[in-house]
Design a protein around this motif. Structure first.
Motif, mmCIF file in Angstrom:
data_model
loop_
_atom_site.group_PDB
_atom_site.id
_atom_site.type_symbol
_atom_site.label_atom_id
_atom_site.label_comp_id
_atom_site.label_asym_id
_atom_site.label_seq_id
_atom_site.Cartn_x
_atom_site.Cartn_y
_atom_site.Cartn_z
ATOM 1 N N ILE A 170 -6.766 -15.918 1.820
ATOM 2 C CA ILE A 170 -7.748 -15.267 2.946
ATOM 3 C C ILE A 170 -8.346 -13.685 2.383
ATOM 4 O O ILE A 170 -8.974 -13.295 3.078
ATOM 5 C CB ILE A 170 -6.993 -15.159 4.191
ATOM 6 C CG1 ILE A 170 -5.838 -14.229 4.151
ATOM 7 C CG2 ILE A 170 -6.535 -16.546 4.624
ATOM 8 C CD1 ILE A 170 -4.966 -13.875 5.393
ATOM 9 N N CYS A 193 -4.396 -9.374 -9.981
ATOM 10 C CA CYS A 193 -3.035 -9.297 -10.431
ATOM 11 C C CYS A 193 -2.229 -9.778 -9.279
ATOM 12 O O CYS A 193 -2.526 -9.988 -8.135
ATOM 13 C CB CYS A 193 -2.802 -7.510 -10.524
ATOM 14 S SG CYS A 193 -3.635 -6.854 -11.710
ATOM 15 N N THR A 195 2.276 -11.309 -8.473
ATOM 16 C CA THR A 195 3.828 -11.078 -9.004
ATOM 17 C C THR A 195 4.052 -11.607 -10.464
ATOM 18 O O THR A 195 4.931 -11.108 -10.953
ATOM 19 C CB THR A 195 4.733 -11.900 -7.917
ATOM 20 O OG1 THR A 195 4.324 -13.196 -7.854
ATOM 21 C CG2 THR A 195 4.387 -11.006 -6.579
ATOM 22 N N ALA A 213 -4.090 -5.925 -1.574
ATOM 23 C CA ALA A 213 -3.749 -6.910 -0.512
ATOM 24 C C ALA A 213 -2.318 -7.625 -1.066
ATOM 25 O O ALA A 213 -2.470 -8.876 -1.213
ATOM 26 C CB ALA A 213 -4.806 -7.750 -0.390
ATOM 27 N N GLY A 215 0.755 -6.850 0.728
ATOM 28 C CA GLY A 215 1.701 -6.966 1.696
ATOM 29 C C GLY A 215 2.899 -6.356 1.409
ATOM 30 O O GLY A 215 4.084 -6.803 1.943
ATOM 31 N N ARG A 216 2.712 -5.447 0.688
ATOM 32 C CA ARG A 216 4.178 -4.604 0.199
ATOM 33 C C ARG A 216 3.957 -3.033 0.340
ATOM 34 O O ARG A 216 2.763 -2.391 -0.647
ATOM 35 C CB ARG A 216 4.523 -4.608 -1.115
ATOM 36 C CG ARG A 216 4.678 -6.092 -1.493
ATOM 37 C CD ARG A 216 6.060 -6.508 -1.337
ATOM 38 N NE ARG A 216 6.384 -7.609 -1.821
ATOM 39 C CZ ARG A 216 6.170 -8.975 -1.205
ATOM 40 N NH1 ARG A 216 5.437 -8.708 -0.021
ATOM 41 N NH2 ARG A 216 6.292 -10.025 -1.724
ATOM 42 N N ASP A 252 -0.449 -0.775 1.883
ATOM 43 C CA ASP A 252 0.070 -0.919 0.616
ATOM 44 C C ASP A 252 -0.100 0.096 -0.454
ATOM 45 O O ASP A 252 0.535 0.019 -1.673
ATOM 46 C CB ASP A 252 -0.630 -2.560 -0.002
ATOM 47 C CG ASP A 252 -0.409 -3.530 0.653
ATOM 48 O OD1 ASP A 252 0.432 -3.737 1.653
ATOM 49 O OD2 ASP A 252 -0.952 -4.561 0.435
HETATM 50 N N1 LIG Z 1 -6.706 -5.632 7.899
HETATM 51 C C1 LIG Z 1 -6.735 -6.715 8.012
HETATM 52 O O1 LIG Z 1 -7.516 -7.188 8.769
HETATM 53 C C2 LIG Z 1 -6.051 -7.656 7.242
HETATM 54 C C3 LIG Z 1 -6.346 -9.085 7.132
HETATM 55 C C4 LIG Z 1 -5.669 -9.975 6.359
HETATM 56 C C5 LIG Z 1 -4.268 -9.543 5.759
HETATM 57 N N2 LIG Z 1 -3.992 -8.040 5.843
HETATM 58 C C6 LIG Z 1 -2.872 -7.529 5.215
HETATM 59 O O2 LIG Z 1 -3.238 -7.635 3.782
HETATM 60 C C7 LIG Z 1 -1.790 -7.807 3.122
HETATM 61 C C8 LIG Z 1 -1.910 -9.136 2.192
HETATM 62 O O3 LIG Z 1 -2.228 -10.247 2.975
HETATM 63 P P1 LIG Z 1 -2.351 -11.490 2.418
HETATM 64 O O4 LIG Z 1 -2.510 -12.439 3.572
HETATM 65 O O5 LIG Z 1 -3.273 -11.411 1.439
HETATM 66 O O6 LIG Z 1 -0.783 -11.782 1.850
HETATM 67 P P2 LIG Z 1 -0.088 -12.870 1.239
HETATM 68 O O7 LIG Z 1 -0.572 -14.205 1.594
HETATM 69 O O8 LIG Z 1 1.389 -12.600 1.389
HETATM 70 O O9 LIG Z 1 -0.345 -12.604 -0.502
HETATM 71 C C9 LIG Z 1 -0.102 -11.622 -0.933
HETATM 72 C C10 LIG Z 1 -0.358 -11.539 -2.385
HETATM 73 O O10 LIG Z 1 0.083 -10.233 -3.034
HETATM 74 C C11 LIG Z 1 1.002 -10.454 -4.155
HETATM 75 N N3 LIG Z 1 1.818 -9.565 -4.399
HETATM 76 C C12 LIG Z 1 2.738 -9.297 -3.523
HETATM 77 N N4 LIG Z 1 3.540 -8.200 -3.952
HETATM 78 C C13 LIG Z 1 3.060 -8.020 -5.388
HETATM 79 C C14 LIG Z 1 3.121 -6.763 -5.991
HETATM 80 N N5 LIG Z 1 4.220 -6.190 -5.846
HETATM 81 N N6 LIG Z 1 2.548 -6.769 -7.052
HETATM 82 C C15 LIG Z 1 1.678 -7.558 -7.327
HETATM 83 N N7 LIG Z 1 1.005 -8.557 -6.315
HETATM 84 C C16 LIG Z 1 2.073 -8.669 -5.414
HETATM 85 C C17 LIG Z 1 1.258 -11.958 -4.013
HETATM 86 O O11 LIG Z 1 1.459 -12.852 -5.295
HETATM 87 P P3 LIG Z 1 1.923 -14.139 -5.612
HETATM 88 O O12 LIG Z 1 0.687 -14.974 -5.405
HETATM 89 O O13 LIG Z 1 2.288 -14.211 -7.024
HETATM 90 O O14 LIG Z 1 2.868 -14.380 -4.626
HETATM 91 C C18 LIG Z 1 0.247 -12.695 -3.323
HETATM 92 O O15 LIG Z 1 -0.674 -13.194 -4.015
HETATM 93 C C19 LIG Z 1 -0.780 -8.043 4.317
HETATM 94 O O16 LIG Z 1 -0.229 -6.561 4.613
HETATM 95 C C20 LIG Z 1 -1.720 -8.290 5.547
HETATM 96 O O17 LIG Z 1 -0.912 -7.882 6.738
HETATM 97 C C21 LIG Z 1 -4.887 -7.303 6.665
#
Ligand SMILES: NC(=O)c1ccc[n+]([C@@H]2O[C@H](COP(=O)([O-])OP(=O)(O)OC[C@H]3O[C@@H](n4cnc5c(N)ncnc54)[C@H](OP(=O)(O)O)[C@@H]3O)[C@@H](O)[C@H]2O)c1
Length: 295
Positions: A170, A193, A195, A213, A215-216, A252
């Motif tokens: 997404i 990039c 994990t 993006a 989520g950490r 993040d």
């Molecule tokens: N503001 C908005 O409208 C909006 C919309 C959507 C999401 N968000 C926020 O954006 C963040 C990400 O959302 P998402 O749905 O994309 O999350 P997600 O599905 O949990 O994906 C997170 C991604 O980040 C990677 N990752 C996690 N920790 C990492 C680290 N320390 N170093 C490098 N890569 C890392 C993961 O790698 P792996 O693939 O290897 O697990 C995964 O690909 C969340 O906080 C969410 O709440 C905000």
């Protein structure tokens, strides 16, 4: 250097004003009223807030808005029947099923059942595929919002080294694909990039634009950023609650430290967040125009 703060509230407001004017013209000239339906299964409080915001924004802009609240024990069959009905309803141009769905429902099957022409979230494989080949009908809302923040803040994307941290379907993958296209407001060199990336800093330190993006909280710290980079923080992480029960949210990025090195940065809240709903409205207007043969 102290960074320019990219104000997502202001940029979202500008786009909403443009949409409001366009919606008024569509009604006046073509008797066309864009219609958006939201479907919520269960009573998750955060989802209720998001759906409420989408309804209110639709109404404020002059979009016809319909909402279906279904009980948490709704069956897959019942949900698919509703989607089929909405797919056939000419008043409805955009269908949004609020995620996450309760565990007993098959989320992919539900999303794939939405007519791609009404898929204003842009998550249907047809729309993601079209995005990848550079012929999108709809861009997913959060990534599209990020691109607009960059463009409207005057950030040069063409030729830039962009590093995206996170590869979700997404945010991470679609924003990487959007900025990679040989198009205006894109045409960047993109690295993604995750994990399993061996040394994330190696990549982020050479980036002109970093999009996080993950989520950490503090996934991006100041030592990972080169002087003068542009930093977009997509993260929304709850790190506690206030005395009066409000959620305390952080992004993040280690904002206070990174803003001293970056040229421009988005805050959380008030950066990417306000853009997401706005781009949903934009997709709904586009869906109505596509349905009426106006684009
Ligand atoms: N503001 C908005 O409208 C909006 C919309 C959507 C999401 N968000 C926020 O954006 C963040 C990400 O959302 P998402 O749905 O994309 O999350 P997600 O599905 O949990 O994906 C997170 C991604 O980040 C990677 N990752 C996690 N920790 C990492 C680290 N320390 N170093 C490098 N890569 C890392 C993961 O790698 P792996 O693939 O290897 O697990 C995964 O690909 C969340 O906080 C969410 O709440 C905000």
């Amino acid at each position: 250097m102290t960074a320019q703060i990219i104000n997502g509230n202001e940029i979202a407001k500008q786009i909403r004003q443009e949409l409001k004017e366009e919606i008024a013209k569509l009604k006046e000239k073509h008797n066309l009223i864009p219609g958006l339906v939201t479907v919520l299964v269960g009573a998750d409080p955060a989802s209720q807030v998001y759906v409420g915001q989408k309804e209110k924004t639709s109404r404020d802009l002059g979009i016809y808005s319909e909402r279906h609240d279904l009980p948490a024990d709704t069956t897959q069959k019942k949900l698919l029947t509703l989607i089929d009905k909405l797919n056939k309803d000419p008043r409805i141009h955009g269908i949004l099923v609020q995620l996450p769905l309760p565990k007993h429902l098959n989320e992919s099957e539900v999303l794939y059942a939405i007519n791609p022409k009404k898929d204003v979230d842009g998550f249907h494989p047809v729309n993601l595929g079209k995005l990848m080949i550079g012929e999108p009908d709809y861009l997913p809302c959060t990534p599209h919002g990020i691109q607009q923040l960059l463009i409207r803040s005057g950030v040069k994307i063409e030729g830039a080294e962009v590093v995206v941290v996170g590869r979700s379907n997404i945010v991470g993958k679609p924003i990487a694909n959007i900025l990679l296209q040989k198009k205006e407001g894109a045409n960047a060199t993109v690295t993604v990039c995750h994990t399993a990336t061996r040394d994330i800093s190696f990549h982020t330190r050479r980036a002109d634009i970093i999009i996080v993006a993950a989520g950490r909280p503090k996934a991006l710290t100041a030592d990972m950023v080169k002087e003068g980079a542009v930093v977009i923080d997509v993260g929304v992480n709850q790190v506690g609650t206030t005395a009066d029960g409000k959620r305390i949210l952080v992004g993040d990025v280690d904002f206070d430290a990174v803003k001293e090195k970056a040229k421009a940065i988005t805050p959380v809240p008030g950066g990417v967040g306000p853009m997401t709903i706005t781009m949903l409205m934009l997709n709904t207007v586009r869906a109505a125009k596509l349905a009426a043969g106006l684009t």
